[in-house]
Design a protein around this motif. Sequence first.
Motif, PDB file in Angstrom:
ATOM      1  N   THR A 131       0.845  -1.194   0.000  1.00 11.70           N
ATOM      2  CA  THR A 131       0.000   0.000   0.000  1.00 11.70           C
ATOM      3  C   THR A 131       0.884   1.249   0.000  1.00 11.70           C
ATOM      4  O   THR A 131       2.102   1.159   0.186  1.00 11.70           O
ATOM      5  N   ASP A 132       0.253   2.389  -0.178  1.00 13.72           N
ATOM      6  CA  ASP A 132       0.977   3.661  -0.107  1.00 13.72           C
ATOM      7  C   ASP A 132       1.665   3.808   1.256  1.00 13.72           C
ATOM      8  O   ASP A 132       2.775   4.329   1.343  1.00 13.72           O
ATOM      9  N   ASP A 133       1.001   3.341   2.308  1.00 13.50           N
ATOM     10  CA  ASP A 133       1.593   3.420   3.646  1.00 13.50           C
ATOM     11  C   ASP A 133       2.872   2.586   3.760  1.00 13.50           C
ATOM     12  O   ASP A 133       3.807   2.961   4.471  1.00 13.50           O
ATOM     13  N   HIS A 134       2.922   1.466   3.059  1.00 11.34           N
ATOM     14  CA  HIS A 134       4.122   0.641   3.077  1.00 11.34           C
ATOM     15  C   HIS A 134       5.292   1.376   2.420  1.00 11.34           C
ATOM     16  O   HIS A 134       6.411   1.366   2.942  1.00 11.34           O
ATOM     17  N   PHE A 135       5.028   1.990   1.273  1.00 10.62           N
ATOM     18  CA  PHE A 135       6.085   2.740   0.594  1.00 10.62           C
ATOM     19  C   PHE A 135       6.536   3.920   1.446  1.00 10.62           C
ATOM     20  O   PHE A 135       7.723   4.217   1.553  1.00 10.62           O
TER      21      PHE A 135
END
Length: 176
Positions: A131-135
């Motif tokens: 997800t964007d949060d992971h990146f």
Amino acid sequence: MGNEQSSPEARYKRELLKLSWNLVLTVQEQAKSAQDSAEASRNSAATADSKATGQTAASFFVPGQNCIRPFHEDFMSSFLKYCPDLKTKFPSNYTLVSKMIQTFISNAISTSDINKLGRSFAKSHVKHKLTDDHFQGFSCALVDTIQSRLGKFGTIELIKIWRATTDAIIGVCTCI
């Protein structure tokens, strides 16, 4: 850094990234060398003592309290604080992790097209359904780890450059 690669400011920033990354690697290599030397000294002293006392060398070995862990281990600890749900998806082969991180950072410093690097990074991680949060967690953990390794040399301005560089790469990743 995008299209302004030829501007003096962009060249200076790239040079600061190179120098600071080399400092991080130098500190790591010196720590490893000191740790290996200390371990060899302890082992030889323990062997000599064990002959006198009959104890094994292993019973004398106590790891140093101030040892610097490998960069990728500190990075992983930081990254998993941001993204604990990825613990099982992260490669368990630390040699592979180390090489991937070093290659990523070297490419981030030397690239003339940060967008291409970001797209390539995102595509190579699509299978993990990030997800964007992971990146974003990756970016934060990377900068946090570099900052902690640089210590007093990690000035606010230098860390801003690292953050801007990783954010630019991650910004492309989150758009894919």
